[in-house]
Design a protein around this motif. Structure first.
Motif, PDB file in Angstrom:
ATOM      1  N   GLY A 134      -3.609   0.068  -9.538  1.00  0.00           N
ATOM      2  CA  GLY A 134      -2.231   0.527  -9.743  1.00  0.00           C
ATOM      3  C   GLY A 134      -1.306  -0.571  -8.877  1.00  0.00           C
ATOM      4  N   ASN A 135       0.111  -0.670  -9.123  1.00  0.00           N
ATOM      5  CA  ASN A 135       0.898  -1.363  -8.350  1.00  0.00           C
ATOM      6  C   ASN A 135       1.210  -0.748  -6.730  1.00  0.00           C
ATOM      7  OD1 ASN A 135       1.387  -3.256 -10.202  1.00  0.00           O
ATOM      8  ND2 ASN A 135       3.103  -1.953 -11.236  1.00  0.00           N
ATOM      9  N   ASN A 136       0.990   0.524  -6.761  1.00  0.00           N
ATOM     10  CA  ASN A 136       0.902   0.932  -5.299  1.00  0.00           C
ATOM     11  C   ASN A 136      -0.241   0.796  -4.461  1.00  0.00           C
ATOM     12  OD1 ASN A 136      -1.114   2.602  -6.770  1.00  0.00           O
ATOM     13  ND2 ASN A 136      -0.311   4.348  -5.942  1.00  0.00           N
ATOM     14  N   THR A 137      -1.050   0.043  -4.944  1.00  0.00           N
ATOM     15  CA  THR A 137      -2.300  -0.116  -3.953  1.00  0.00           C
ATOM     16  C   THR A 137      -2.506  -1.411  -3.379  1.00  0.00           C
ATOM     17  OG1 THR A 137      -3.648   1.665  -5.141  1.00  0.00           O
ATOM     18  CG2 THR A 137      -5.003   0.334  -4.040  1.00  0.00           C
ATOM     19  N   LEU A 138      -2.590  -1.543  -2.398  1.00  0.00           N
ATOM     20  CA  LEU A 138      -2.803  -3.077  -1.700  1.00  0.00           C
ATOM     21  C   LEU A 138      -4.354  -3.214  -1.085  1.00  0.00           C
ATOM     22  CD1 LEU A 138      -1.933  -5.784  -0.660  1.00  0.00           C
ATOM     23  CD2 LEU A 138      -1.231  -4.553   1.560  1.00  0.00           C
ATOM     24  N   LEU A 139      -5.171  -4.151  -1.724  1.00  0.00           N
ATOM     25  CA  LEU A 139      -6.539  -4.418  -1.240  1.00  0.00           C
ATOM     26  C   LEU A 139      -6.512  -5.270  -0.110  1.00  0.00           C
ATOM     27  CD1 LEU A 139      -8.554  -4.904  -4.566  1.00  0.00           C
ATOM     28  CD2 LEU A 139      -8.327  -2.883  -3.287  1.00  0.00           C
ATOM     29  N   MET A 140      -7.297  -4.913   0.868  1.00  0.00           N
ATOM     30  CA  MET A 140      -7.417  -5.808   2.055  1.00  0.00           C
ATOM     31  C   MET A 140      -8.901  -6.068   2.637  1.00  0.00           C
ATOM     32  SD  MET A 140      -4.449  -4.147   4.443  1.00  0.00           S
ATOM     33  CE  MET A 140      -4.121  -5.173   5.433  1.00  0.00           C
ATOM     34  N   ASP A 141      -9.219  -7.208   2.903  1.00  0.00           N
ATOM     35  CA  ASP A 141     -10.369  -7.540   3.546  1.00  0.00           C
ATOM     36  C   ASP A 141     -10.843  -6.765   4.668  1.00  0.00           C
ATOM     37  OD1 ASP A 141     -11.030  -9.124   1.424  1.00  0.00           O
ATOM     38  OD2 ASP A 141     -10.276 -11.064   2.730  1.00  0.00           O
ATOM     39  N   TRP A 142      -9.689  -6.285   5.601  1.00  0.00           N
ATOM     40  CA  TRP A 142      -9.618  -5.833   7.074  1.00  0.00           C
ATOM     41  C   TRP A 142      -8.291  -5.275   7.044  1.00  0.00           C
ATOM     42  CZ3 TRP A 142      -6.558  -6.071  11.129  1.00  0.00           C
ATOM     43  CH2 TRP A 142      -6.925  -5.255  12.130  1.00  0.00           C
ATOM     44  N   LEU A 143      -8.512  -4.157   7.847  1.00  0.00           N
ATOM     45  CA  LEU A 143      -6.927  -3.399   7.681  1.00  0.00           C
ATOM     46  C   LEU A 143      -7.130  -2.773   9.497  1.00  0.00           C
ATOM     47  CD1 LEU A 143      -7.824  -0.044   7.584  1.00  0.00           C
ATOM     48  CD2 LEU A 143      -7.413  -0.513   5.210  1.00  0.00           C
ATOM     49  N   PRO A 144      -5.909  -2.835  10.198  1.00  0.00           N
ATOM     50  CA  PRO A 144      -5.779  -1.915  11.375  1.00  0.00           C
ATOM     51  C   PRO A 144      -5.981  -0.451  11.307  1.00  0.00           C
ATOM     52  CG  PRO A 144      -3.640  -2.873  10.567  1.00  0.00           C
ATOM     53  CD  PRO A 144      -4.873  -3.355   9.595  1.00  0.00           C
ATOM     54  N   GLN A 145      -7.065  -0.178  11.158  1.00  0.00           N
ATOM     55  CA  GLN A 145      -7.341   1.440  10.850  1.00  0.00           C
ATOM     56  C   GLN A 145      -6.648   2.191  11.847  1.00  0.00           C
ATOM     57  OE1 GLN A 145     -11.166   2.784   9.279  1.00  0.00           O
ATOM     58  NE2 GLN A 145     -11.332   4.094  11.468  1.00  0.00           N
ATOM     59  N   ASN A 146      -6.930   2.080  13.338  1.00  0.00           N
ATOM     60  CA  ASN A 146      -6.291   2.856  14.398  1.00  0.00           C
ATOM     61  C   ASN A 146      -4.630   2.959  14.085  1.00  0.00           C
ATOM     62  OD1 ASN A 146      -6.535   4.427  17.081  1.00  0.00           O
ATOM     63  ND2 ASN A 146      -5.245   2.763  17.403  1.00  0.00           N
ATOM     64  N   ASP A 147      -3.899   1.750  14.008  1.00  0.00           N
ATOM     65  CA  ASP A 147      -2.977   1.422  13.819  1.00  0.00           C
ATOM     66  C   ASP A 147      -1.916   2.189  12.663  1.00  0.00           C
ATOM     67  OD1 ASP A 147      -3.156   0.125  16.145  1.00  0.00           O
ATOM     68  OD2 ASP A 147      -3.072  -1.922  15.251  1.00  0.00           O
ATOM     69  N   LEU A 148      -2.710   2.024  11.681  1.00  0.00           N
ATOM     70  CA  LEU A 148      -2.452   2.823  10.092  1.00  0.00           C
ATOM     71  C   LEU A 148      -2.481   4.341  10.377  1.00  0.00           C
ATOM     72  CD1 LEU A 148      -3.823   0.244   7.604  1.00  0.00           C
ATOM     73  CD2 LEU A 148      -1.423   0.829   8.030  1.00  0.00           C
ATOM     74  N   LEU A 149      -3.477   4.895  10.968  1.00  0.00           N
ATOM     75  CA  LEU A 149      -3.567   6.021  11.205  1.00  0.00           C
ATOM     76  C   LEU A 149      -2.631   6.774  12.115  1.00  0.00           C
ATOM     77  CD1 LEU A 149      -7.328   6.575  11.244  1.00  0.00           C
ATOM     78  CD2 LEU A 149      -6.105   7.214   9.379  1.00  0.00           C
ATOM     79  N   GLY A 150      -2.174   5.917  12.963  1.00  0.00           N
ATOM     80  CA  GLY A 150      -1.112   6.549  13.980  1.00  0.00           C
ATOM     81  C   GLY A 150       0.264   6.233  13.419  1.00  0.00           C
ATOM     82  N   HIS A 151       0.464   5.552  12.205  1.00  0.00           N
ATOM     83  CA  HIS A 151       1.652   5.504  11.610  1.00  0.00           C
ATOM     84  C   HIS A 151       2.320   6.721  11.061  1.00  0.00           C
ATOM     85  CE1 HIS A 151       5.100   3.771   9.469  1.00  0.00           C
ATOM     86  NE2 HIS A 151       4.856   2.465  10.082  1.00  0.00           N
ATOM     87  N   PRO A 152       3.601   7.019  11.333  1.00  0.00           N
ATOM     88  CA  PRO A 152       4.196   8.384  11.065  1.00  0.00           C
ATOM     89  C   PRO A 152       4.120   8.507   9.423  1.00  0.00           C
ATOM     90  CG  PRO A 152       5.693   6.840  12.467  1.00  0.00           C
ATOM     91  CD  PRO A 152       4.585   6.137  12.217  1.00  0.00           C
ATOM     92  N   LYS A 153       4.085   7.329   8.778  1.00  0.00           N
ATOM     93  CA  LYS A 153       4.075   7.687   7.292  1.00  0.00           C
ATOM     94  C   LYS A 153       2.575   7.922   6.940  1.00  0.00           C
ATOM     95  CE  LYS A 153       8.080   5.172   6.113  1.00  0.00           C
ATOM     96  NZ  LYS A 153       8.867   6.402   5.307  1.00  0.00           N
ATOM     97  N   ALA A 154       1.490   7.815   7.659  1.00  0.00           N
ATOM     98  CA  ALA A 154       0.054   8.190   7.176  1.00  0.00           C
ATOM     99  C   ALA A 154       0.066   9.762   6.731  1.00  0.00           C
ATOM    100  CB  ALA A 154      -0.740   7.998   8.187  1.00  0.00           C
ATOM    101  N   ARG A 155      -0.480   9.793   5.441  1.00  0.00           N
ATOM    102  CA  ARG A 155      -0.574  11.253   4.950  1.00  0.00           C
ATOM    103  C   ARG A 155      -1.977  11.593   4.602  1.00  0.00           C
ATOM    104  NH1 ARG A 155       3.833  10.820   6.562  1.00  0.00           N
ATOM    105  NH2 ARG A 155       5.812  10.945   5.368  1.00  0.00           N
ATOM    106  N   ALA A 156      -2.768  10.590   4.386  1.00  0.00           N
ATOM    107  CA  ALA A 156      -4.353  11.000   4.007  1.00  0.00           C
ATOM    108  C   ALA A 156      -5.308   9.586   4.496  1.00  0.00           C
ATOM    109  CB  ALA A 156      -4.590  11.676   2.706  1.00  0.00           C
TER     110      ALA A 156
END
Length: 417
Positions: free
Chosen positions: A237-259
Protein backbone atom coordinates in the motif's frame (compact mmCIF):
# COMPACT_ATOMS: atom_id res chain seq x y z
CA UNK A 1 16.19 -32.94 15.67
CA UNK A 2 17.72 -30.77 12.94
CA UNK A 3 17.81 -27.77 15.28
CA UNK A 4 19.55 -29.87 17.95
CA UNK A 5 22.20 -30.90 15.46
CA UNK A 6 22.73 -27.30 14.35
CA UNK A 7 23.09 -26.07 17.92
CA UNK A 8 25.40 -28.94 18.76
CA UNK A 9 27.57 -28.12 15.75
CA UNK A 10 27.57 -24.44 16.79
CA UNK A 11 28.87 -25.30 20.27
CA UNK A 12 31.35 -27.75 18.79
CA UNK A 13 32.87 -24.95 16.72
CA UNK A 14 32.92 -22.65 19.75
CA UNK A 15 34.67 -25.26 21.88
CA UNK A 16 37.29 -25.65 19.14
CA UNK A 17 37.82 -21.87 19.18
CA UNK A 18 38.32 -22.01 22.95
CA UNK A 19 40.97 -24.71 22.53
CA UNK A 20 42.74 -22.66 19.86
CA UNK A 21 42.72 -19.66 22.17
CA UNK A 22 44.01 -21.54 25.21
CA UNK A 23 46.71 -23.33 23.18
CA UNK A 24 47.98 -20.07 21.70
CA UNK A 25 50.75 -19.35 24.20
CA UNK A 26 51.46 -15.87 22.85
CA UNK A 27 47.80 -14.88 23.10
CA UNK A 28 47.43 -16.22 26.64
CA UNK A 29 50.66 -14.51 27.67
CA UNK A 30 49.31 -11.22 26.32
CA UNK A 31 46.16 -11.73 28.39
CA UNK A 32 48.17 -12.34 31.54
CA UNK A 33 50.58 -9.47 30.87
CA UNK A 34 47.67 -7.08 30.36
CA UNK A 35 46.68 -7.74 33.98
CA UNK A 36 42.94 -7.55 33.35
CA UNK A 37 40.68 -6.86 36.33
CA UNK A 38 37.61 -8.84 35.27
CA UNK A 39 36.01 -11.00 32.58
CA UNK A 40 32.55 -9.96 31.32
CA UNK A 41 31.01 -12.91 29.48
CA UNK A 42 27.81 -14.15 27.89
CA UNK A 43 27.23 -17.63 29.37
CA UNK A 44 25.14 -18.61 26.37
CA UNK A 45 28.52 -19.12 24.70
CA UNK A 46 30.97 -21.34 26.55
CA UNK A 47 34.52 -20.22 27.29
CA UNK A 48 34.19 -17.01 29.29
CA UNK A 49 34.10 -18.76 32.66
CA UNK A 50 37.15 -20.85 31.69
CA UNK A 51 39.10 -17.75 30.69
CA UNK A 52 38.25 -16.05 33.98
CA UNK A 53 39.41 -19.12 35.91
CA UNK A 54 42.70 -19.29 33.97
CA UNK A 55 43.38 -15.58 34.47
CA UNK A 56 42.25 -15.79 38.13
CA UNK A 57 40.02 -12.73 37.89
CA UNK A 58 36.36 -12.12 38.87
CA UNK A 59 33.66 -13.20 36.42
CA UNK A 60 30.50 -11.23 35.59
CA UNK A 61 27.79 -12.65 33.34
CA UNK A 62 25.67 -10.53 31.00
CA UNK A 63 22.95 -13.12 30.93
CA UNK A 64 19.52 -14.34 30.18
CA UNK A 65 20.47 -17.69 28.68
CA UNK A 66 23.36 -19.98 29.57
CA UNK A 67 24.66 -23.17 27.96
CA UNK A 68 22.63 -24.95 30.66
CA UNK A 69 19.38 -23.04 30.15
CA UNK A 70 17.71 -19.86 31.41
CA UNK A 71 19.80 -18.15 34.06
CA UNK A 72 17.38 -18.46 36.98
CA UNK A 73 17.00 -22.20 36.49
CA UNK A 74 20.79 -22.60 36.76
CA UNK A 75 21.32 -21.05 40.20
CA UNK A 76 18.02 -19.94 41.76
CA UNK A 77 15.27 -22.01 43.43
CA UNK A 78 12.72 -22.75 40.71
CA UNK A 79 9.51 -24.42 41.99
CA UNK A 80 7.82 -25.89 38.93
CA UNK A 81 4.41 -25.43 40.51
CA UNK A 82 4.34 -21.75 39.51
CA UNK A 83 7.51 -21.07 37.50
CA UNK A 84 6.99 -21.96 33.84
CA UNK A 85 9.90 -23.65 32.12
CA UNK A 86 11.35 -21.99 29.04
CA UNK A 87 9.39 -22.40 25.78
CA UNK A 88 6.26 -23.82 27.44
CA UNK A 89 4.47 -20.47 26.99
CA UNK A 90 2.79 -21.05 30.34
CA UNK A 91 2.12 -18.44 33.03
CA UNK A 92 2.64 -18.54 36.79
CA UNK A 93 -1.02 -19.61 37.18
CA UNK A 94 -1.12 -23.23 35.99
CA UNK A 95 -3.83 -25.85 36.07
CA UNK A 96 -2.94 -29.40 37.10
CA UNK A 97 -2.47 -30.61 33.47
CA UNK A 98 -0.29 -27.56 32.80
CA UNK A 99 1.83 -28.33 35.87
CA UNK A 100 2.29 -31.89 34.59
CA UNK A 101 3.35 -30.48 31.22
CA UNK A 102 5.69 -28.00 32.90
CA UNK A 103 7.27 -30.75 34.99
CA UNK A 104 7.88 -33.00 31.98
CA UNK A 105 9.13 -30.08 29.85
CA UNK A 106 11.66 -29.16 32.53
CA UNK A 107 13.35 -32.56 32.64
CA UNK A 108 13.10 -33.04 28.88
CA UNK A 109 14.63 -29.61 28.36
CA UNK A 110 17.51 -30.23 30.77
CA UNK A 111 18.30 -33.53 29.06
CA UNK A 112 18.20 -31.90 25.61
CA UNK A 113 20.48 -29.04 26.64
CA UNK A 114 22.91 -31.48 28.21
CA UNK A 115 23.07 -33.46 24.98
CA UNK A 116 23.74 -30.30 22.95
CA UNK A 117 26.42 -28.60 25.07
CA UNK A 118 28.05 -30.93 27.59
CA UNK A 119 29.84 -33.22 25.09
CA UNK A 120 31.74 -30.17 23.85
CA UNK A 121 32.45 -28.17 27.02
CA UNK A 122 32.75 -30.78 29.76
CA UNK A 123 35.94 -32.29 28.21
CA UNK A 124 37.50 -28.79 28.11
CA UNK A 125 36.85 -28.25 31.82
CA UNK A 126 38.43 -31.63 32.54
CA UNK A 127 41.35 -30.95 30.20
CA UNK A 128 42.34 -27.55 31.55
CA UNK A 129 41.20 -27.74 35.18
CA UNK A 130 41.30 -31.43 36.07
CA UNK A 131 38.76 -34.28 36.09
CA UNK A 132 37.74 -33.54 39.69
CA UNK A 133 36.29 -30.13 38.79
CA UNK A 134 32.49 -30.22 38.72
CA UNK A 135 31.26 -28.96 35.35
CA UNK A 136 27.92 -27.56 36.50
CA UNK A 137 29.44 -25.77 39.48
CA UNK A 138 32.09 -24.39 37.14
CA UNK A 139 29.40 -22.72 35.00
CA UNK A 140 27.58 -21.44 38.10
CA UNK A 141 30.68 -19.83 39.57
CA UNK A 142 30.17 -16.24 38.37
CA UNK A 143 30.45 -13.45 40.92
CA UNK A 144 27.60 -11.35 39.52
CA UNK A 145 24.79 -12.29 37.13
CA UNK A 146 23.59 -9.21 35.23
CA UNK A 147 20.12 -10.45 34.26
CA UNK A 148 18.62 -8.97 31.09
CA UNK A 149 15.13 -9.26 32.51
CA UNK A 150 13.05 -7.98 35.42
CA UNK A 151 9.70 -8.66 37.06
CA UNK A 152 7.83 -6.22 34.85
CA UNK A 153 8.67 -8.48 31.92
CA UNK A 154 9.02 -11.79 33.76
CA UNK A 155 6.77 -13.46 36.33
CA UNK A 156 7.78 -13.01 40.02
CA UNK A 157 10.01 -15.82 41.25
CA UNK A 158 12.83 -16.58 43.74
CA UNK A 159 16.16 -14.98 43.00
CA UNK A 160 19.70 -14.90 44.45
CA UNK A 161 21.86 -12.19 46.12
CA UNK A 162 24.30 -12.02 43.19
CA UNK A 163 21.59 -11.57 40.54
CA UNK A 164 21.28 -7.96 39.37
CA UNK A 165 18.38 -7.05 37.08
CA UNK A 166 19.21 -4.76 34.16
CA UNK A 167 16.22 -5.23 31.83
CA UNK A 168 16.04 -2.46 29.24
CA UNK A 169 19.63 -1.33 29.85
CA UNK A 170 19.87 -0.54 26.13
CA UNK A 171 16.72 1.61 26.15
CA UNK A 172 17.00 5.39 26.07
CA UNK A 173 14.93 8.46 25.20
CA UNK A 174 14.35 8.85 21.45
CA UNK A 175 16.51 11.05 19.26
CA UNK A 176 14.99 13.28 16.56
CA UNK A 177 14.28 11.42 13.32
CA UNK A 178 15.93 12.34 10.01
CA UNK A 179 13.96 15.04 8.19
CA UNK A 180 12.53 12.79 5.48
CA UNK A 181 11.50 10.15 8.02
CA UNK A 182 9.92 12.74 10.29
CA UNK A 183 7.89 14.06 7.35
CA UNK A 184 6.59 10.57 6.61
CA UNK A 185 5.68 10.02 10.26
CA UNK A 186 3.93 13.40 10.53
CA UNK A 187 1.93 12.65 7.39
CA UNK A 188 0.09 9.94 9.38
CA UNK A 189 -1.95 12.61 11.15
CA UNK A 190 -3.96 11.44 14.14
CA UNK A 191 -3.86 7.81 12.98
CA UNK A 192 -0.18 7.49 13.91
CA UNK A 193 2.35 4.90 12.76
CA UNK A 194 3.02 1.18 12.97
CA UNK A 195 6.61 -0.04 13.22
CA UNK A 196 7.47 -3.53 12.00
CA UNK A 197 10.82 -5.24 12.49
CA UNK A 198 11.65 -8.92 12.89
CA UNK A 199 15.15 -8.31 14.24
CA UNK A 200 18.57 -8.41 12.64
CA UNK A 201 18.46 -12.10 11.71
CA UNK A 202 15.10 -12.13 9.90
CA UNK A 203 15.07 -9.55 7.10
CA UNK A 204 12.91 -11.47 4.59
CA UNK A 205 9.90 -13.79 4.73
CA UNK A 206 8.22 -16.33 2.43
CA UNK A 207 6.54 -14.52 -0.46
CA UNK A 208 2.97 -15.58 0.38
CA UNK A 209 3.29 -14.38 3.98
CA UNK A 210 4.88 -11.12 2.81
CA UNK A 211 1.98 -10.48 0.44
CA UNK A 212 -0.58 -11.14 3.20
CA UNK A 213 1.19 -8.79 5.61
CA UNK A 214 1.47 -6.06 2.96
CA UNK A 215 -2.21 -6.45 2.06
CA UNK A 216 -3.24 -6.19 5.70
CA UNK A 217 -1.20 -3.02 6.16
CA UNK A 218 -2.82 -1.50 3.06
CA UNK A 219 -6.25 -1.83 4.70
CA UNK A 220 -5.28 0.49 7.57
CA UNK A 221 -5.22 4.30 7.75
CA UNK A 222 -1.98 4.30 9.74
CA UNK A 223 1.41 4.82 8.11
CA UNK A 224 3.71 1.79 8.33
CA UNK A 225 7.51 1.66 8.58
CA UNK A 226 8.64 -1.87 7.78
CA UNK A 227 12.19 -3.11 7.95
CA UNK A 228 12.30 -5.49 5.01
CA UNK A 229 15.03 -6.24 2.46
CA UNK A 230 13.30 -8.87 0.33
CA UNK A 231 11.37 -8.57 -2.91
CA UNK A 232 8.90 -5.68 -2.89
CA UNK A 233 5.36 -7.06 -2.32
CA UNK A 234 3.05 -6.63 -5.30
CA UNK A 235 0.19 -5.32 -3.18
CA UNK A 236 2.19 -2.93 -1.00
CA UNK A 237 0.00 0.00 0.00
CA UNK A 238 0.92 3.66 -0.38
CA UNK A 239 0.87 3.92 3.41
CA UNK A 240 3.82 1.52 3.82
CA UNK A 241 7.51 2.44 3.66
CA UNK A 242 10.03 -0.41 3.26
CA UNK A 243 13.43 0.22 4.83
CA UNK A 244 16.72 -1.72 4.92
CA UNK A 245 17.22 -0.42 8.45
CA UNK A 246 15.15 1.72 10.78
CA UNK A 247 15.90 3.60 14.04
CA UNK A 248 13.71 1.31 16.11
CA UNK A 249 14.20 2.95 19.50
CA UNK A 250 13.60 6.45 18.11
CA UNK A 251 10.45 5.37 16.26
CA UNK A 252 9.03 3.53 19.28
CA UNK A 253 9.62 6.65 21.36
CA UNK A 254 7.87 8.91 18.86
CA UNK A 255 4.50 10.34 20.03
CA UNK A 256 2.80 8.93 16.92
CA UNK A 257 3.84 5.31 17.55
CA UNK A 258 0.67 3.23 17.88
CA UNK A 259 1.79 -0.40 17.52
CA UNK A 260 4.94 -2.49 17.15
CA UNK A 261 4.90 -5.60 14.97
CA UNK A 262 7.75 -7.68 16.35
CA UNK A 263 9.16 -11.21 16.43
CA UNK A 264 9.54 -11.15 20.21
CA UNK A 265 13.27 -10.82 20.77
CA UNK A 266 14.18 -9.73 24.30
CA UNK A 267 15.62 -6.35 23.29
CA UNK A 268 12.68 -5.38 21.08
CA UNK A 269 10.10 -6.39 23.69
CA UNK A 270 11.90 -4.40 26.37
CA UNK A 271 12.11 -1.34 24.11
CA UNK A 272 8.35 -1.61 23.54
CA UNK A 273 7.80 -1.78 27.31
CA UNK A 274 10.11 1.19 27.90
CA UNK A 275 8.22 3.35 25.39
CA UNK A 276 4.76 1.96 26.22
CA UNK A 277 3.91 0.70 22.71
CA UNK A 278 1.66 -2.39 22.46
CA UNK A 279 2.82 -5.34 20.37
CA UNK A 280 1.47 -7.49 17.58
CA UNK A 281 3.67 -10.56 17.93
CA UNK A 282 4.94 -12.78 15.11
CA UNK A 283 7.16 -15.23 17.03
CA UNK A 284 9.56 -17.32 14.98
CA UNK A 285 12.26 -19.19 16.93
CA UNK A 286 14.18 -19.58 20.19
CA UNK A 287 12.69 -17.67 23.16
CA UNK A 288 10.44 -15.43 21.04
CA UNK A 289 7.11 -17.28 21.61
CA UNK A 290 7.84 -17.38 25.35
CA UNK A 291 8.69 -13.67 25.50
CA UNK A 292 5.53 -12.66 23.67
CA UNK A 293 3.35 -14.99 25.72
CA UNK A 294 4.46 -13.14 28.88
CA UNK A 295 3.39 -9.77 27.43
CA UNK A 296 0.20 -11.28 26.03
CA UNK A 297 -0.66 -12.73 29.46
CA UNK A 298 -0.48 -9.19 30.85
CA UNK A 299 -2.81 -7.91 28.12
CA UNK A 300 -0.30 -5.76 26.20
CA UNK A 301 0.23 -7.92 23.09
CA UNK A 302 -1.69 -9.87 20.49
CA UNK A 303 0.06 -12.92 19.01
CA UNK A 304 -0.39 -14.18 15.45
CA UNK A 305 0.78 -17.68 14.53
CA UNK A 306 3.02 -17.71 11.44
CA UNK A 307 1.74 -21.18 10.54
CA UNK A 308 -1.83 -19.93 10.10
CA UNK A 309 -1.36 -16.24 9.27
CA UNK A 310 -3.60 -14.69 6.61
CA UNK A 311 -4.24 -11.09 5.66
CA UNK A 312 -7.52 -11.17 7.62
CA UNK A 313 -6.07 -12.68 10.82
CA UNK A 314 -3.14 -10.26 10.72
CA UNK A 315 -5.40 -7.28 10.04
CA UNK A 316 -7.73 -8.34 12.88
CA UNK A 317 -4.76 -8.51 15.29
CA UNK A 318 -3.59 -5.07 14.18
CA UNK A 319 -7.06 -3.55 14.62
CA UNK A 320 -7.39 -5.13 18.06
CA UNK A 321 -4.16 -3.56 19.28
CA UNK A 322 -4.81 -0.23 17.55
CA UNK A 323 -8.43 0.31 18.56
CA UNK A 324 -8.82 -1.58 21.84
CA UNK A 325 -7.40 0.94 24.27
CA UNK A 326 -6.69 -1.70 26.93
CA UNK A 327 -3.58 -2.90 25.08
CA UNK A 328 -2.00 0.53 25.04
CA UNK A 329 -3.09 1.38 28.58
CA UNK A 330 -1.63 -1.87 29.92
CA UNK A 331 1.67 -1.37 28.11
CA UNK A 332 1.92 2.21 29.36
CA UNK A 333 1.33 0.94 32.90
CA UNK A 334 4.18 -1.54 32.42
CA UNK A 335 6.31 1.32 31.09
CA UNK A 336 5.65 3.44 34.19
CA UNK A 337 6.51 0.52 36.47
CA UNK A 338 9.69 -0.22 34.53
CA UNK A 339 10.89 3.40 34.70
CA UNK A 340 10.02 3.81 38.40
CA UNK A 341 13.36 2.72 39.88
CA UNK A 342 16.09 4.58 41.78
CA UNK A 343 18.88 3.83 39.31
CA UNK A 344 18.99 3.30 35.55
CA UNK A 345 19.64 -0.34 34.58
CA UNK A 346 22.86 0.51 32.76
CA UNK A 347 24.17 2.50 35.75
CA UNK A 348 23.32 -0.47 37.99
CA UNK A 349 25.29 -2.79 35.70
CA UNK A 350 28.30 -0.46 35.72
CA UNK A 351 28.20 -0.20 39.52
CA UNK A 352 28.29 -3.97 40.03
CA UNK A 353 31.05 -4.48 37.47
CA UNK A 354 33.16 -1.87 39.24
CA UNK A 355 32.18 -3.41 42.60
CA UNK A 356 33.67 -6.73 41.50
CA UNK A 357 36.84 -5.00 40.34
CA UNK A 358 37.22 -3.09 43.62
CA UNK A 359 36.60 -6.16 45.78
CA UNK A 360 38.20 -8.82 43.60
CA UNK A 361 34.88 -10.56 43.13
CA UNK A 362 31.81 -11.12 45.27
CA UNK A 363 32.16 -14.55 46.89
CA UNK A 364 30.09 -13.41 49.87
CA UNK A 365 27.03 -13.20 47.60
CA UNK A 366 27.28 -16.78 46.34
CA UNK A 367 24.94 -19.24 48.00
CA UNK A 368 26.38 -22.43 49.47
CA UNK A 369 23.55 -24.31 47.76
CA UNK A 370 25.52 -24.24 44.49
CA UNK A 371 28.07 -26.61 46.03
CA UNK A 372 25.50 -29.11 47.28
CA UNK A 373 24.40 -32.31 45.60
CA UNK A 374 20.69 -32.53 44.80
CA UNK A 375 19.92 -34.89 47.68
CA UNK A 376 21.68 -32.65 50.22
CA UNK A 377 20.05 -29.50 48.75
CA UNK A 378 16.58 -31.03 49.09
CA UNK A 379 17.43 -32.57 52.51
CA UNK A 380 16.77 -36.05 51.17
CA UNK A 381 19.49 -37.44 53.46
CA UNK A 382 17.95 -35.68 56.50
CA UNK A 383 14.43 -36.86 55.63
CA UNK A 384 15.70 -40.40 55.06
CA UNK A 385 17.55 -40.38 58.40
CA UNK A 386 14.54 -39.06 60.32
CA UNK A 387 12.22 -41.56 58.64
CA UNK A 388 14.64 -44.37 59.49
CA UNK A 389 14.76 -43.25 63.13
CA UNK A 390 10.96 -42.99 63.20
CA UNK A 391 10.60 -46.46 61.69
CA UNK A 392 13.08 -47.94 64.16
CA UNK A 393 11.31 -46.23 67.06
CA UNK A 394 7.91 -47.41 65.79
CA UNK A 395 9.23 -50.94 65.33
CA UNK A 396 10.73 -50.85 68.83
CA UNK A 397 7.44 -49.61 70.32
CA UNK A 398 5.46 -52.29 68.48
CA UNK A 399 7.95 -54.90 69.64
CA UNK A 400 7.63 -53.75 73.29
CA UNK A 401 3.82 -53.70 73.11
CA UNK A 402 3.73 -57.18 71.58
CA UNK A 403 6.16 -58.45 74.19
CA UNK A 404 4.08 -56.97 77.01
CA UNK A 405 0.89 -58.44 75.54
CA UNK A 406 2.49 -61.87 75.33
CA UNK A 407 3.76 -61.55 78.91
CA UNK A 408 0.31 -60.55 80.18
CA UNK A 409 -1.26 -63.45 78.30
CA UNK A 410 1.18 -65.85 79.98
CA UNK A 411 0.40 -64.36 83.44
CA UNK A 412 -3.37 -64.69 82.91
CA UNK A 413 -2.93 -68.22 81.65
CA UNK A 414 -0.83 -69.12 84.68
CA UNK A 415 -3.47 -67.68 87.07
CA UNK A 416 -6.23 -69.69 85.42
CA UNK A 417 -4.19 -72.88 85.82
Amino acid sequence: MENMEQFSEFHKKLSEMVVQMFEDKDLMKSFRDANYDLVLADPGIGGGEMLARLLKVPLVYNVRWTIQGEGHFVIAPSPLSYIPFTATELTDKMTFPQRVRNFLSYFTGLYTLAQITEPHYRPLVSRYFGPSVDYKQFVQDADIWLMRTDFIFDFPRPTMPNMVYIAGFQCKPPKPLPVDLEEFVQSSGDHGIIIMSLGTLIATLPEDITEDIAAAFALLPQKVLWRYTGKRPANLGNNTLLMDWLPQNDLLGHPKARAFVAHGGTNGVQEAIYHGVPIVGLPLVFDQPDNLSKISARGAAKIVDFATITRSTFADALRAVLYNSSYRETMQTLSRLHRDQPMKPLDRAVFWIEYCIRNRGAPHLKAESLKMSWFVYHSVDVIATLLTIALIFTFFCVFIVKSLCKMMCRVKKAKRE
